[in-house]
Design a protein around this motif. Structure first.
Motif, PDB file in Angstrom:
ATOM      1  N   ILE A 124      51.688   8.348 -40.277  1.00  0.00           N
ATOM      2  CA  ILE A 124      50.750   8.915 -41.258  1.00  0.00           C
ATOM      3  C   ILE A 124      50.828   8.049 -42.509  1.00  0.00           C
ATOM      4  O   ILE A 124      51.851   8.035 -43.204  1.00  0.00           O
ATOM      5  CB  ILE A 124      51.111  10.375 -41.574  1.00  0.00           C
ATOM      6  N   ASP A 125      49.769   7.306 -42.738  1.00  0.00           N
ATOM      7  CA  ASP A 125      49.719   6.423 -43.898  1.00  0.00           C
ATOM      8  C   ASP A 125      49.233   7.244 -45.089  1.00  0.00           C
ATOM      9  O   ASP A 125      48.066   7.601 -45.175  1.00  0.00           O
ATOM     10  CB  ASP A 125      48.778   5.240 -43.606  1.00  0.00           C
ATOM     11  N   GLU A 126      50.168   7.525 -45.981  1.00  0.00           N
ATOM     12  CA  GLU A 126      49.852   8.376 -47.141  1.00  0.00           C
ATOM     13  C   GLU A 126      49.836   7.555 -48.426  1.00  0.00           C
ATOM     14  O   GLU A 126      50.388   7.968 -49.453  1.00  0.00           O
ATOM     15  CB  GLU A 126      50.866   9.515 -47.245  1.00  0.00           C
TER      16      GLU A 126
ATOM     17  N   ARG B  23      54.509   5.613 -47.511  1.00  0.00           N
ATOM     18  CA  ARG B  23      54.086   5.749 -48.917  1.00  0.00           C
ATOM     19  C   ARG B  23      54.156   4.365 -49.571  1.00  0.00           C
ATOM     20  O   ARG B  23      54.819   3.460 -49.059  1.00  0.00           O
ATOM     21  CB  ARG B  23      55.021   6.694 -49.675  1.00  0.00           C
ATOM     22  N   THR B  24      53.526   4.249 -50.739  1.00  0.00           N
ATOM     23  CA  THR B  24      53.543   2.954 -51.421  1.00  0.00           C
ATOM     24  C   THR B  24      53.726   3.119 -52.923  1.00  0.00           C
ATOM     25  O   THR B  24      53.390   4.173 -53.480  1.00  0.00           O
ATOM     26  CB  THR B  24      52.245   2.167 -51.150  1.00  0.00           C
ATOM     27  N   PHE B  25      54.263   2.097 -53.541  1.00  0.00           N
ATOM     28  CA  PHE B  25      54.337   2.060 -55.012  1.00  0.00           C
ATOM     29  C   PHE B  25      53.136   1.318 -55.604  1.00  0.00           C
ATOM     30  O   PHE B  25      53.085   1.079 -56.802  1.00  0.00           O
ATOM     31  CB  PHE B  25      55.638   1.387 -55.461  1.00  0.00           C
ATOM     32  N   SER B  26      52.164   0.941 -54.756  1.00  0.00           N
ATOM     33  CA  SER B  26      51.040   0.114 -55.230  1.00  0.00           C
ATOM     34  C   SER B  26      49.930   0.901 -55.914  1.00  0.00           C
ATOM     35  O   SER B  26      49.120   0.318 -56.615  1.00  0.00           O
ATOM     36  CB  SER B  26      50.387  -0.615 -54.052  1.00  0.00           C
ATOM     37  N   LYS B  27      49.860   2.202 -55.670  1.00  0.00           N
ATOM     38  CA  LYS B  27      48.691   2.950 -56.130  1.00  0.00           C
ATOM     39  C   LYS B  27      49.050   3.764 -57.373  1.00  0.00           C
ATOM     40  O   LYS B  27      49.042   3.233 -58.456  1.00  0.00           O
ATOM     41  CB  LYS B  27      48.159   3.810 -54.976  1.00  0.00           C
TER      42      LYS B  27
HETATM   43  C1  LIG Z   1      45.620   3.106 -46.569  1.00  0.00           C
HETATM   44  C2  LIG Z   1      46.406   1.984 -47.122  1.00  0.00           C
HETATM   45  N1  LIG Z   1      47.607   1.720 -46.615  1.00  0.00           N
HETATM   46  C3  LIG Z   1      48.354   0.724 -47.087  1.00  0.00           C
HETATM   47  C4  LIG Z   1      47.889  -0.075 -48.115  1.00  0.00           C
HETATM   48  C5  LIG Z   1      48.724  -1.227 -48.559  1.00  0.00           C
HETATM   49  O1  LIG Z   1      49.616  -0.840 -49.490  1.00  0.00           O
HETATM   50  P1  LIG Z   1      50.703  -1.849 -50.005  1.00  0.00           P
HETATM   51  O2  LIG Z   1      50.201  -2.402 -51.275  1.00  0.00           O
HETATM   52  O3  LIG Z   1      51.917  -0.980 -50.168  1.00  0.00           O
HETATM   53  O4  LIG Z   1      50.925  -2.900 -48.967  1.00  0.00           O
HETATM   54  C6  LIG Z   1      46.649   0.156 -48.678  1.00  0.00           C
HETATM   55  C7  LIG Z   1      46.155  -0.710 -49.747  1.00  0.00           C
HETATM   56  O5  LIG Z   1      45.041  -0.720 -50.156  1.00  0.00           O
HETATM   57  C8  LIG Z   1      45.884   1.207 -48.160  1.00  0.00           C
HETATM   58  O6  LIG Z   1      44.664   1.466 -48.633  1.00  0.00           O
END
Ligand SMILES: Cc1ncc(COP(=O)(O)O)c(C=O)c1O
Length: 373
Positions: free
Chosen positions: A195-197, A225-229
């Motif tokens: 699950i990509d959150e 999860r990510t620290f990018s958003k």
């Molecule tokens: C649904 C989704 N998953 C993953 C990512 C990538 O994230 P990260 O910057 O952590 O690689 C993005 C980036 O736009 C995304 O939209």
């Protein structure tokens, strides 16, 4: 170069197309000679990085001669306390992009299948293709809603991973808790559901399926999860996944030893605890969402209600031409053609003044395009 070398390129790479990222501001400034350009194309946090993260980076600069902590212990202990999960349930990646690749490297043999929503984030297919895996795309509904029954039907005995992006990029639509739990109960238990959150922290809907709750109930899910958003560290490349220790153990075998740099690790810990930055990010995002909803309604444009920091809108015109026209006005958005949606654009919410500039540019451009047609 001799052809004899190229004939040894792995056949599975022949059709692979490199990822096309959102156009950088500097490129548009240079190509079009514009000084003032705004970017609403890559779902970045418009308020800038947390001050606490910046301070942590400053303090860590004197340690750049050292390799980063390959076990990411400081970050893992913080994430472990934050989510109340064991440190052995965590894997940190160079962005969640890397984690997607690591999962496919771990589970996908040539000819194996992954199941993904369509349209969705392109990295799932890319990562499976690298392993000569096949991607089975399940179309979302008329309003880009999830119907998990369709995903169940797409599963075969070659399916290794089902990627569910919730809320989904580029549609902003999400999976409901009850639907996801039923799906997890009904599918074969040897399939991993990822699950990509990436946009979890922006969600406002009460019935959103929290992957972590289902993980705690013991289902075979990995939550990314990510620290990018929301945490605004896209440039540093850092994300993480939570899964059962046995799964993490295998994925960890294919990870490079120093995959996450030191500055990213210290900044992530600081950003995780910067409550003020988090609250401000959410506030600016909700404001942006309201502004664009209103703007689109005034223009009579169909949009998809979103739980993220971006929105998909049907402009009714050729999105490629619209994208170029907006660029000339110094506004970068994402052309829906990239997702097979040739009249739609995806726009990230910006600062209030950026949202106004985008809406004004869109309205003017659509009028110009209609006059020309
Ligand atoms: C649904 C989704 N998953 C993953 C990512 C990538 O994230 P990260 O910057 O952590 O690689 C993005 C980036 O736009 C995304 O939209």
């Amino acid at each position: 170069m001799s052809d004899s070398i190229l004939k040894h390129v792995r056949p599975s790479l022949h059709d692979l197309k490199p990822y096309i990222p959102g156009k950088p501001i500097a490129d548009v400034q240079r190509e079009l000679g514009l000084a003032d350009v705004i970017k609403l194309a890559s779902n970045e946090n418009p308020i800038g990085p947390s001050k606490k993260a910046q301070t942590a980076i400053q303090a860590a600069l004197t340690e750049l001669n050292r390799y980063p902590d390959g076990g990411q212990l400081f970050l893992k202990s913080n994430l472990s306390a934050f989510h109340n999960v064991g440190e052995d349930m965590l894997l940190i990646g160079n962005g969640s992009d890397e984690i997607i690749s690591l999962f496919c490297t771990t589970f996908v043999e040539p000819g194996d299948e992954i199941v993904v929503p369509s349209p969705s984030f392109s990295e799932y297919k890319f990562a499976a293709s690298l392993m000569a895996g096949r991607t089975v795309e399940v179309p979302l509904g008329e309003n880009f809603e999830y119907n998990l029954e369709d995903f169940k039907q797409a599963i075969t005995d070659r399916t290794r991973i089902v990627f569910l992006c919730s809320p989904n990029n580029p549609t902003g639509t999400y999976i409901r808790q009850a639907d996801l739990e039923r799906f997890l109960q009904e599918i074969p238990q040897d399939i991993l559901v990822i699950i990509d959150e990436a946009y979890n922290e922006y969600v406002e809907a009460d019935d959103y399926a929290q992957g972590l709750e289902l993980f705690r109930k013991g289902y075979n899910v990995a939550v990314m999860r990510t620290f990018s958003k929301l945490y605004a560290l896209a440039s540093l490349r850092i994300g993480y996944t939570i899964a059962k220790p046995e799964i993490i153990g295998y994925v960890n075998r294919v990870r490079e030893p120093f995959n996450v740099n030191h500055l990213a690790q210290v900044a992530a810990v600081a950003a995780l605890h910067d409550a003020e930055h988090i609250a401000e990010s959410r506030k600016v995002n909700s404001q942006g969402k309201r502004m664009l909803y209103e703007g689109f309604e005034k223009m009579g444009l169909r949009y998809i209600p979103t739980e993220t920091n971006f929105i998909l809108v049907d402009t009714g015109v050729d999105s490629k031409a619209l994208f170029q026209a907006l660029l000339r006005k110094g506004v970068i958005v994402r052309d829906g053609g990239f997702f097979g949606l040739p009249t739609w654009i995806r726009v990230s919410f910006g600062l209030p003044e950026e949202n106004i500039r985008f809406l004004t540019a869109l309205e003017e451009t659509l009028q110009d395009m209609k006059v020309e047609a």
